[in-house]
Motif scaffolding. Structure first.
Motif, PDB file in Angstrom:
ATOM      1  N   GLY A 194     -21.622   0.456   2.782  1.00  0.00           N
ATOM      2  CA  GLY A 194     -21.134   0.844   1.470  1.00  0.00           C
ATOM      3  C   GLY A 194     -20.543   2.231   1.414  1.00  0.00           C
ATOM      4  N   THR A 195     -20.373   2.858   2.572  1.00  0.00           N
ATOM      5  CA  THR A 195     -19.801   4.202   2.621  1.00  0.00           C
ATOM      6  C   THR A 195     -18.522   4.182   3.442  1.00  0.00           C
ATOM      7  N   ALA A 196     -17.720   5.231   3.282  1.00  0.00           N
ATOM      8  CA  ALA A 196     -16.498   5.351   4.074  1.00  0.00           C
ATOM      9  C   ALA A 196     -16.868   5.552   5.546  1.00  0.00           C
ATOM     10  N   LYS A 197     -16.003   5.082   6.427  1.00  0.00           N
ATOM     11  CA  LYS A 197     -16.200   5.297   7.853  1.00  0.00           C
ATOM     12  C   LYS A 197     -15.353   6.484   8.305  1.00  0.00           C
ATOM     13  N   HIS A 198     -15.611   6.967   9.496  1.00  0.00           N
ATOM     14  CA  HIS A 198     -14.833   8.078  10.028  1.00  0.00           C
ATOM     15  C   HIS A 198     -14.249   7.692  11.375  1.00  0.00           C
ATOM     16  N   SER A 199     -13.059   8.171  11.657  1.00  0.00           N
ATOM     17  CA  SER A 199     -12.358   7.834  12.878  1.00  0.00           C
ATOM     18  C   SER A 199     -13.040   8.474  14.080  1.00  0.00           C
ATOM     19  N   VAL A 200     -13.246   7.660  15.137  1.00  0.00           N
ATOM     20  CA  VAL A 200     -13.911   8.167  16.345  1.00  0.00           C
ATOM     21  C   VAL A 200     -13.021   8.057  17.574  1.00  0.00           C
ATOM     22  N   GLY A 201     -11.820   7.515  17.423  1.00  0.00           N
ATOM     23  CA  GLY A 201     -10.905   7.424  18.547  1.00  0.00           C
ATOM     24  C   GLY A 201     -11.142   6.233  19.440  1.00  0.00           C
ATOM     25  N   THR A 202     -12.358   6.101  19.972  1.00  0.00           N
ATOM     26  CA  THR A 202     -12.724   5.004  20.863  1.00  0.00           C
ATOM     27  C   THR A 202     -14.130   4.533  20.519  1.00  0.00           C
TER      28      THR A 202
ATOM     29  N   GLN B 168     -19.390  -8.685  11.538  1.00  0.00           N
ATOM     30  CA  GLN B 168     -19.726  -7.606  12.455  1.00  0.00           C
ATOM     31  C   GLN B 168     -18.655  -6.516  12.506  1.00  0.00           C
ATOM     32  N   VAL B 169     -17.388  -6.910  12.311  1.00  0.00           N
ATOM     33  CA  VAL B 169     -16.258  -5.980  12.416  1.00  0.00           C
ATOM     34  C   VAL B 169     -15.335  -6.193  11.228  1.00  0.00           C
ATOM     35  N   SER B 170     -14.880  -5.114  10.620  1.00  0.00           N
ATOM     36  CA  SER B 170     -13.923  -5.206   9.512  1.00  0.00           C
ATOM     37  C   SER B 170     -12.561  -4.684   9.976  1.00  0.00           C
ATOM     38  N   LEU B 171     -11.503  -5.378   9.551  1.00  0.00           N
ATOM     39  CA  LEU B 171     -10.141  -5.009   9.936  1.00  0.00           C
ATOM     40  C   LEU B 171      -9.268  -4.898   8.693  1.00  0.00           C
ATOM     41  N   LEU B 172      -8.359  -3.935   8.708  1.00  0.00           N
ATOM     42  CA  LEU B 172      -7.487  -3.688   7.560  1.00  0.00           C
ATOM     43  C   LEU B 172      -6.102  -3.325   8.062  1.00  0.00           C
ATOM     44  N   SER B 173      -5.086  -3.833   7.371  1.00  0.00           N
ATOM     45  CA  SER B 173      -3.703  -3.537   7.742  1.00  0.00           C
ATOM     46  C   SER B 173      -3.338  -2.131   7.278  1.00  0.00           C
ATOM     47  N   ARG B 174      -2.750  -1.357   8.159  1.00  0.00           N
ATOM     48  CA  ARG B 174      -2.382   0.015   7.799  1.00  0.00           C
ATOM     49  C   ARG B 174      -1.351   0.040   6.675  1.00  0.00           C
TER      50      ARG B 174
ATOM     51  N   ALA C 161     -11.460   5.080   5.102  1.00  0.00           N
ATOM     52  CA  ALA C 161     -11.902   5.311   3.718  1.00  0.00           C
ATOM     53  C   ALA C 161     -12.420   4.059   3.037  1.00  0.00           C
ATOM     54  N   PHE C 162     -11.907   2.886   3.436  1.00  0.00           N
ATOM     55  CA  PHE C 162     -12.299   1.643   2.768  1.00  0.00           C
ATOM     56  C   PHE C 162     -13.379   0.883   3.542  1.00  0.00           C
ATOM     57  N   GLY C 163     -13.940   1.534   4.529  1.00  0.00           N
ATOM     58  CA  GLY C 163     -15.007   0.909   5.304  1.00  0.00           C
ATOM     59  C   GLY C 163     -14.499   0.053   6.440  1.00  0.00           C
ATOM     60  N   GLU C 164     -13.226   0.224   6.828  1.00  0.00           N
ATOM     61  CA  GLU C 164     -12.678  -0.599   7.905  1.00  0.00           C
ATOM     62  C   GLU C 164     -13.052  -0.028   9.274  1.00  0.00           C
TER      63      GLU C 164
ATOM     64  N   PHE D 231     -15.749   2.790  -3.845  1.00  0.00           N
ATOM     65  CA  PHE D 231     -15.157   2.588  -5.165  1.00  0.00           C
ATOM     66  C   PHE D 231     -15.393   3.812  -6.052  1.00  0.00           C
ATOM     67  N   ALA D 232     -16.573   4.396  -5.961  1.00  0.00           N
ATOM     68  CA  ALA D 232     -16.890   5.557  -6.799  1.00  0.00           C
ATOM     69  C   ALA D 232     -15.981   6.742  -6.479  1.00  0.00           C
ATOM     70  N   ARG D 233     -15.638   6.903  -5.194  1.00  0.00           N
ATOM     71  CA  ARG D 233     -14.824   8.064  -4.807  1.00  0.00           C
ATOM     72  C   ARG D 233     -13.340   7.845  -5.037  1.00  0.00           C
ATOM     73  N   LEU D 234     -12.849   6.585  -4.785  1.00  0.00           N
ATOM     74  CA  LEU D 234     -11.412   6.332  -4.861  1.00  0.00           C
ATOM     75  C   LEU D 234     -10.982   5.629  -6.132  1.00  0.00           C
ATOM     76  N   GLY D 235     -11.939   5.071  -6.873  1.00  0.00           N
ATOM     77  CA  GLY D 235     -11.603   4.363  -8.096  1.00  0.00           C
ATOM     78  C   GLY D 235     -11.085   2.962  -7.863  1.00  0.00           C
ATOM     79  N   ASP D 236     -10.986   2.547  -6.618  1.00  0.00           N
ATOM     80  CA  ASP D 236     -10.537   1.214  -6.247  1.00  0.00           C
ATOM     81  C   ASP D 236     -10.897   1.013  -4.785  1.00  0.00           C
ATOM     82  N   CYS D 237     -10.870  -0.231  -4.350  1.00  0.00           N
ATOM     83  CA  CYS D 237     -11.107  -0.518  -2.936  1.00  0.00           C
ATOM     84  C   CYS D 237     -10.279  -1.732  -2.568  1.00  0.00           C
ATOM     85  N   ILE D 238      -9.411  -1.588  -1.568  1.00  0.00           N
ATOM     86  CA  ILE D 238      -8.537  -2.693  -1.201  1.00  0.00           C
ATOM     87  C   ILE D 238      -9.179  -3.621  -0.169  1.00  0.00           C
ATOM     88  N   MET D 239     -10.301  -3.220   0.415  1.00  0.00           N
ATOM     89  CA  MET D 239     -10.952  -4.071   1.414  1.00  0.00           C
ATOM     90  C   MET D 239     -11.301  -5.469   0.866  1.00  0.00           C
ATOM     91  N   PRO D 240     -11.857  -5.594  -0.352  1.00  0.00           N
ATOM     92  CA  PRO D 240     -12.168  -6.935  -0.858  1.00  0.00           C
ATOM     93  C   PRO D 240     -10.951  -7.842  -0.993  1.00  0.00           C
TER      94      PRO D 240
END
Length: 311
Positions: A14-22, A43-49, A66-69, A110-119
Motif C-alpha cells: 500500500g506504499t510507493a516503491k523506490h527504484s533499485v536499478g536491479t 507476486q509482481v506488478s507491472l505498469l506501462s511507462r 509511485a503507484f506501487g509498480e 492515493f492519499a499522496r497523489l489523489g489518484d492511482c492508475i495501478m487499479p
C-alpha cells in the motif's frame, strides 16, 4: 517488445516503491525483499511507462514506483493483454495473472497523489522462472495459445509454507498442456476454506479460466476442505466426474472409496477436484481429461447440440 525503465521495491504494502536499478526475481515467490512477494498470484506488478507519463502531464509529481509498480516498462500496453500472457526478460519468465485491481482509497499512494492508475492500468504476474532484471533490459510479451484455459489450485499447508514442493500441481500442468489446454493461472494455497473459495471465485467470475483443476484437500484430515470450498461456490454440481474417477481408481486401489473429491459448475467454468498425491493425480486426470473438452464445449456454448457427432 518493451524496455524496462525502472525496477522498484517497497518494504510495506500500500506504499510507493523506490527504484533499485536491479532486483532478483525468485520463482513462485516474487522480488526478493519486496512486500508483495509470496505464494499468491500477485507476486509482481507491472505498469506501462506511457500511462505514468500521461498522469505526469496532468501536473502530478509521480516518481518511478509511485503507484506501487515493480516494473515500469516502455513499449507495452499491459492493460490490453489477456490473463495468461507470458513475459520474458533474460532468464526471468512471468505469467500475467490479473489485470487491474480494486482501488483502496485509504492507501498511501492515493492519499499522496489523489489518484492511482495501478487499479486501471496495471497488471499482476507470478514468477515462473527466476533471475535478475535491471533497468534497460528488454522485455517481451507472448500471448497465450488459443483453446480452453485452465487454472490450477494446489491446497497444501506444508506446500504453502515452502516445506514441500508442489509436485502434484506440476503434474496437473503437464497433463493439461499435453492435452492442448492453456494453463493461465496456478496457485499454491494453505488448506484454508475462505482462501480457497476466494481463488475459485476469482478464476470463475473474472473470466480467467474455463476449467479449474484443484489438487489436494480431498481426504479425511480435519484440515481437508477443498470439496467444501468447491460446493460452497458452486451453482450446479457435476457428480458424474468424481464418480468416474473413483470407479476407475478402485481398480488400482480400494482406498479410492475414501476420496471426497467434488466437481461443480460456476458460471461458464467447470471445477474438478483431484487427489493430492502425484501418482493419484496422474491416474485420475488421465481417466477424465479426454472427455472434459466435450463438456466444456457445451458449457461455453462452442457446441450447442450434444446429440450431434461432428467429424
Amino acid at each position: 517488445m518493451g524496455t524496462v525503465r525502472a525496477v522498484c521495491l517497497s518494504a510495506e504494502r500500500g506504499t510507493a516503491k523506490h527504484s533499485v536499478g536491479t532486483a532478483e526475481f525468485v520463482a513462485q515467490h516474487g522480488l526478493r525483499g519486496d512486500a508483495h512477494a509470496g505464494t499468491w498470484h500477485r507476486q509482481v506488478s507491472l505498469l506501462s511507462r506511457g500511462k505514468v507519463e500521461e498522469f505526469r502531464r496532468r501536473g502530478a509529481q509521480a516518481e518511478d514506483g509511485a503507484f506501487g509498480e515493480n516494473l515500469l516498462v516502455d513499449g507495452i500496453d499491459f492493460s490490453s493483454l489477456p490473463v495468461g500472457t507470458r513475459f520474458r526478460c533474460g532468464s526471468v519468465e512471468l505469467e500475467l495473472t490479473q489485470v487491474g485491481k480494486e482501488c483502496h482509497r485509504h492507501c498511501a499512494v492515493f492519499a499522496r497523489l489523489g489518484d492511482c492508475i495501478m487499479p486501471r492500468e496495471g497488471v499482476f504476474a507470478r514468477v515462473i522462472r527466476g533471475g535478475t532484471v535491471s533497468a534497460g533490459d528488454e522485455l517481451t510479451a507472448e500471448l497465450p495459445a488459443p483453446g480452453y484455459r485452465v487454472g490450477i489450485i494446489t491446497a497444501s499447508d506444508t506446500g504453502a509454507r515452502g516445506e514441500r514442493e508442489d509436485a502434484s500441481g506440476q503434474a496437473v500442468r503437464e497433463i493439461a498442456e499435453a492435452a492442448g489446454y492453456a494453463v493461465v493461472s496456478r496457485a499454491l494455497l494453505p488448506d484454508d476454506r475462505p482462501l480457497l473459495e476466494a481463488e475459485l471465485k476469482r478464476l470463475c467470475d473474472g473470466g480467467i479460466a474455463d476449467l479449474v483443476l484443484t489438487t489436494g484437500g480431498t481426504g479425511f484430515s480435519p484440515r481437508d476442505c477443498m470439496p467444501e470450498a468447491t460446493l460452497a461456490v458452486a451453482e450446479r454440481a457435476v457428480p458424474g466426474i468424481p464418480e468416474a474417477m473413483r470407479r476407475e481408481s478402485a481398480d488400482v486401489t480400494k482406498r479410492a472409496m475414501l476420496s471426497r473429491a467434488a466437481a461443480a459448475i460456476r458460471g461458464r467454468t467447470l471445477i474438478v477436484n483431484l487427489p493430492g498425491s502425484t501418482k493419484a493425480v496422474r491416474e485420475c486426470l488421465g481417466f477424465i481429461i479426454g472427455d472434459l473438452r466435450h463438456g466444456l464445449d457445451i458449457l461455453t456454448g462452442r457446441d450447442a447440440d450434444c446429440g450431434v457427432t461432428r467429424g
